[in-house]
Scaffold this motif. Structure first.
Motif, PDB file in Angstrom:
ATOM      1  N   LEU A  26      28.320  39.124  53.259  1.00 60.50           N
ATOM      2  CA  LEU A  26      28.181  37.903  52.465  1.00 60.50           C
ATOM      3  C   LEU A  26      26.726  37.590  52.119  1.00 60.50           C
ATOM      4  O   LEU A  26      26.468  36.841  51.178  1.00 60.50           O
ATOM      5  N   ASN A  27      25.783  38.183  52.837  1.00 58.95           N
ATOM      6  CA  ASN A  27      24.363  37.903  52.600  1.00 58.95           C
ATOM      7  C   ASN A  27      23.700  38.896  51.648  1.00 58.95           C
ATOM      8  O   ASN A  27      22.495  38.842  51.440  1.00 58.95           O
ATOM      9  N   VAL A  28      24.459  39.817  51.059  1.00 57.71           N
ATOM     10  CA  VAL A  28      23.905  40.797  50.118  1.00 57.71           C
ATOM     11  C   VAL A  28      24.771  40.837  48.857  1.00 57.71           C
ATOM     12  O   VAL A  28      25.884  40.323  48.829  1.00 57.71           O
ATOM     13  N   CYS A  29      24.260  41.479  47.825  1.00 52.32           N
ATOM     14  CA  CYS A  29      25.010  41.650  46.575  1.00 52.32           C
ATOM     15  C   CYS A  29      26.066  42.739  46.759  1.00 52.32           C
ATOM     16  O   CYS A  29      25.777  43.792  47.331  1.00 52.32           O
ATOM     17  N   THR A  30      27.261  42.483  46.276  1.00 55.92           N
ATOM     18  CA  THR A  30      28.375  43.407  46.477  1.00 55.92           C
ATOM     19  C   THR A  30      29.215  43.564  45.214  1.00 55.92           C
ATOM     20  O   THR A  30      29.212  42.703  44.331  1.00 55.92           O
ATOM     21  N   LYS A  31      29.954  44.659  45.178  1.00 57.78           N
ATOM     22  CA  LYS A  31      30.994  44.920  44.188  1.00 57.78           C
ATOM     23  C   LYS A  31      32.195  45.462  44.954  1.00 57.78           C
ATOM     24  O   LYS A  31      32.031  46.115  45.972  1.00 57.78           O
ATOM     25  N   ALA A  32      33.374  45.206  44.444  1.00 54.66           N
ATOM     26  CA  ALA A  32      34.557  45.882  44.971  1.00 54.66           C
ATOM     27  C   ALA A  32      34.702  47.195  44.220  1.00 54.66           C
ATOM     28  O   ALA A  32      34.502  47.257  43.006  1.00 54.66           O
ATOM     29  N   TYR A  33      35.033  48.246  44.937  1.00 51.72           N
ATOM     30  CA  TYR A  33      35.221  49.564  44.351  1.00 51.72           C
ATOM     31  C   TYR A  33      36.626  50.032  44.690  1.00 51.72           C
ATOM     32  O   TYR A  33      37.055  49.961  45.837  1.00 51.72           O
ATOM     33  N   GLY A  34      37.350  50.491  43.690  1.00 54.89           N
ATOM     34  CA  GLY A  34      38.686  51.022  43.903  1.00 54.89           C
ATOM     35  C   GLY A  34      38.826  52.391  43.302  1.00 54.89           C
ATOM     36  O   GLY A  34      38.169  52.721  42.301  1.00 54.89           O
ATOM     37  N   VAL A  41      33.896  48.078  49.711  1.00 49.80           N
ATOM     38  CA  VAL A  41      32.863  47.145  49.253  1.00 49.80           C
ATOM     39  C   VAL A  41      31.580  47.933  49.039  1.00 49.80           C
ATOM     40  O   VAL A  41      31.102  48.616  49.943  1.00 49.80           O
ATOM     41  N   SER A  42      31.032  47.825  47.834  1.00 52.32           N
ATOM     42  CA  SER A  42      29.830  48.558  47.469  1.00 52.32           C
ATOM     43  C   SER A  42      28.610  47.641  47.556  1.00 52.32           C
ATOM     44  O   SER A  42      28.628  46.523  47.039  1.00 52.32           O
ATOM     45  N   THR A  43      27.550  48.126  48.232  1.00 54.51           N
ATOM     46  CA  THR A  43      26.278  47.410  48.309  1.00 54.51           C
ATOM     47  C   THR A  43      25.172  48.360  47.833  1.00 54.51           C
ATOM     48  O   THR A  43      25.432  49.524  47.544  1.00 54.51           O
ATOM     49  N   SER A  44      23.941  47.870  47.798  1.00 56.14           N
ATOM     50  CA  SER A  44      22.832  48.744  47.403  1.00 56.14           C
ATOM     51  C   SER A  44      22.618  49.862  48.417  1.00 56.14           C
ATOM     52  O   SER A  44      22.009  50.883  48.121  1.00 56.14           O
ATOM     53  N   SER A  45      23.139  49.698  49.627  1.00 52.27           N
ATOM     54  CA  SER A  45      23.037  50.725  50.676  1.00 52.27           C
ATOM     55  C   SER A  45      24.126  51.787  50.566  1.00 52.27           C
ATOM     56  O   SER A  45      24.077  52.801  51.248  1.00 52.27           O
ATOM     57  N   GLY A  46      25.140  51.530  49.754  1.00 51.29           N
ATOM     58  CA  GLY A  46      26.234  52.482  49.614  1.00 51.29           C
ATOM     59  C   GLY A  46      27.584  51.807  49.744  1.00 51.29           C
ATOM     60  O   GLY A  46      27.703  50.581  49.690  1.00 51.29           O
ATOM     61  N   LEU A  47      28.602  52.612  49.945  1.00 56.75           N
ATOM     62  CA  LEU A  47      29.965  52.121  50.045  1.00 56.75           C
ATOM     63  C   LEU A  47      30.293  51.807  51.499  1.00 56.75           C
ATOM     64  O   LEU A  47      30.147  52.653  52.379  1.00 56.75           O
ATOM     65  N   GLU A  48      30.720  50.569  51.733  1.00 59.83           N
ATOM     66  CA  GLU A  48      31.083  50.134  53.084  1.00 59.83           C
ATOM     67  C   GLU A  48      32.555  49.764  53.119  1.00 59.83           C
ATOM     68  O   GLU A  48      33.149  49.461  52.097  1.00 59.83           O
ATOM     69  N   ASP A  49      33.100  49.766  54.307  1.00 57.18           N
ATOM     70  CA  ASP A  49      34.434  49.229  54.508  1.00 57.18           C
ATOM     71  C   ASP A  49      35.467  49.948  53.647  1.00 57.18           C
ATOM     72  O   ASP A  49      36.398  49.347  53.144  1.00 57.18           O
ATOM     73  N   TYR A  50      35.314  51.252  53.449  1.00 58.73           N
ATOM     74  CA  TYR A  50      36.190  52.031  52.575  1.00 58.73           C
ATOM     75  C   TYR A  50      37.472  52.374  53.316  1.00 58.73           C
ATOM     76  O   TYR A  50      37.434  52.892  54.428  1.00 58.73           O
ATOM     77  N   LYS A  51      38.592  52.099  52.685  1.00 65.20           N
ATOM     78  CA  LYS A  51      39.881  52.337  53.323  1.00 65.20           C
ATOM     79  C   LYS A  51      40.866  52.865  52.290  1.00 65.20           C
ATOM     80  O   LYS A  51      40.908  52.374  51.164  1.00 65.20           O
ATOM     81  N   CYS A  52      41.639  53.865  52.691  1.00 67.21           N
ATOM     82  CA  CYS A  52      42.671  54.426  51.812  1.00 67.21           C
ATOM     83  C   CYS A  52      44.045  54.138  52.394  1.00 67.21           C
ATOM     84  O   CYS A  52      44.231  54.159  53.614  1.00 67.21           O
ATOM     85  N   GLY A  53      44.984  53.868  51.501  1.00 65.90           N
ATOM     86  CA  GLY A  53      46.363  53.653  51.922  1.00 65.90           C
ATOM     87  C   GLY A  53      47.100  54.972  52.000  1.00 65.90           C
ATOM     88  O   GLY A  53      46.602  56.008  51.557  1.00 65.90           O
ATOM     89  N   GLY A  54      48.269  54.937  52.540  1.00 64.93           N
ATOM     90  CA  GLY A  54      49.084  56.136  52.639  1.00 64.93           C
ATOM     91  C   GLY A  54      49.637  56.550  51.288  1.00 64.93           C
ATOM     92  O   GLY A  54      49.508  55.829  50.294  1.00 64.93           O
ATOM     93  N   ASN A  55      50.252  57.712  51.237  1.00 62.11           N
ATOM     94  CA  ASN A  55      50.850  58.216  50.012  1.00 62.11           C
ATOM     95  C   ASN A  55      51.838  57.191  49.452  1.00 62.11           C
ATOM     96  O   ASN A  55      52.698  56.690  50.169  1.00 62.11           O
ATOM     97  N   HIS A  56      51.663  56.851  48.190  1.00 61.76           N
ATOM     98  CA  HIS A  56      52.524  55.918  47.456  1.00 61.76           C
ATOM     99  C   HIS A  56      52.378  54.465  47.902  1.00 61.76           C
ATOM    100  O   HIS A  56      53.238  53.643  47.595  1.00 61.76           O
ATOM    101  N   GLN A  57      51.321  54.104  48.581  1.00 60.08           N
ATOM    102  CA  GLN A  57      51.099  52.702  48.948  1.00 60.08           C
ATOM    103  C   GLN A  57      50.613  51.960  47.707  1.00 60.08           C
ATOM    104  O   GLN A  57      49.664  52.377  47.051  1.00 60.08           O
TER     105      GLN A  57
END
Length: 142
Positions: free
Chosen positions: A117-125, A90-106
């Motif tokens: 929920l109280n700030v502007c966000t984008k999903a980043y993949g 989840v991307s906010t004006s403060s940077g990338l939060e809650d970043y998670k990577c799956g395993g190989n071939h997930q």
């Protein structure tokens, strides 16, 4: 003659259906951590390699959090036998939060839920594979 035309049309329909099946993401979007009240917010973004779509990125709200979701399309999965990794955050004006990577071939990765929920966000993949990488972000939601 009509039988031959009908057969040709039927064959064309089967071929188009097969092609559409390869191109479509066909995902369930079931969040294992919050399945009861998930709602997609914003637009879907697409990770591309050349002109080919290889993954989708979506943002959801639910369980009092924002979630990012990255889904790797079947066409990419079936044509890449080497190493590849999908990530989502989840991307906010403060940077990338809650970043998670799956395993190989997930094939799908859910972030772990951001209290944003109280700030502007984008999903980043992001998708990385031997020989390339791509990323995309959804539209911003406030």
């Amino acid at each position: 003659m009509f039988t031959r035309i009908a057969g040709t049309i039927g064959t064309a329909a089967l071929v188009m259906g097969a092609l559409l099946g390869i191109a479509s993401p066909a995902n369930a979007e079931t969040n294992p951590a919050c399945s009861s009240d998930m709602t997609q917010i914003g637009t879907t973004a697409y990770i591309k390699s050349g002109g080919t779509t290889v993954a989708s990125v979506k943002q959801f709200k639910g369980c009092n959090k924002n979630w990012s979701y990255t889904y790797v399309w079947e066409g990419f999965r079936s044509s890449h036998s080497g190493t590849w990794w999908a990530c989502s955050g989840v991307s906010t004006s403060s940077g990338l939060e809650d970043y998670k990577c799956g395993g190989n071939h997930q094939k799908e990765v859910w972030s772990s839920g951001a209290n944003t929920l109280n700030v502007c966000t984008k999903a980043y993949g992001q998708l990385e594979w031997s020989g390339g990488e791509g990323s995309a972000a959804t539209s911003q939601r406030c």
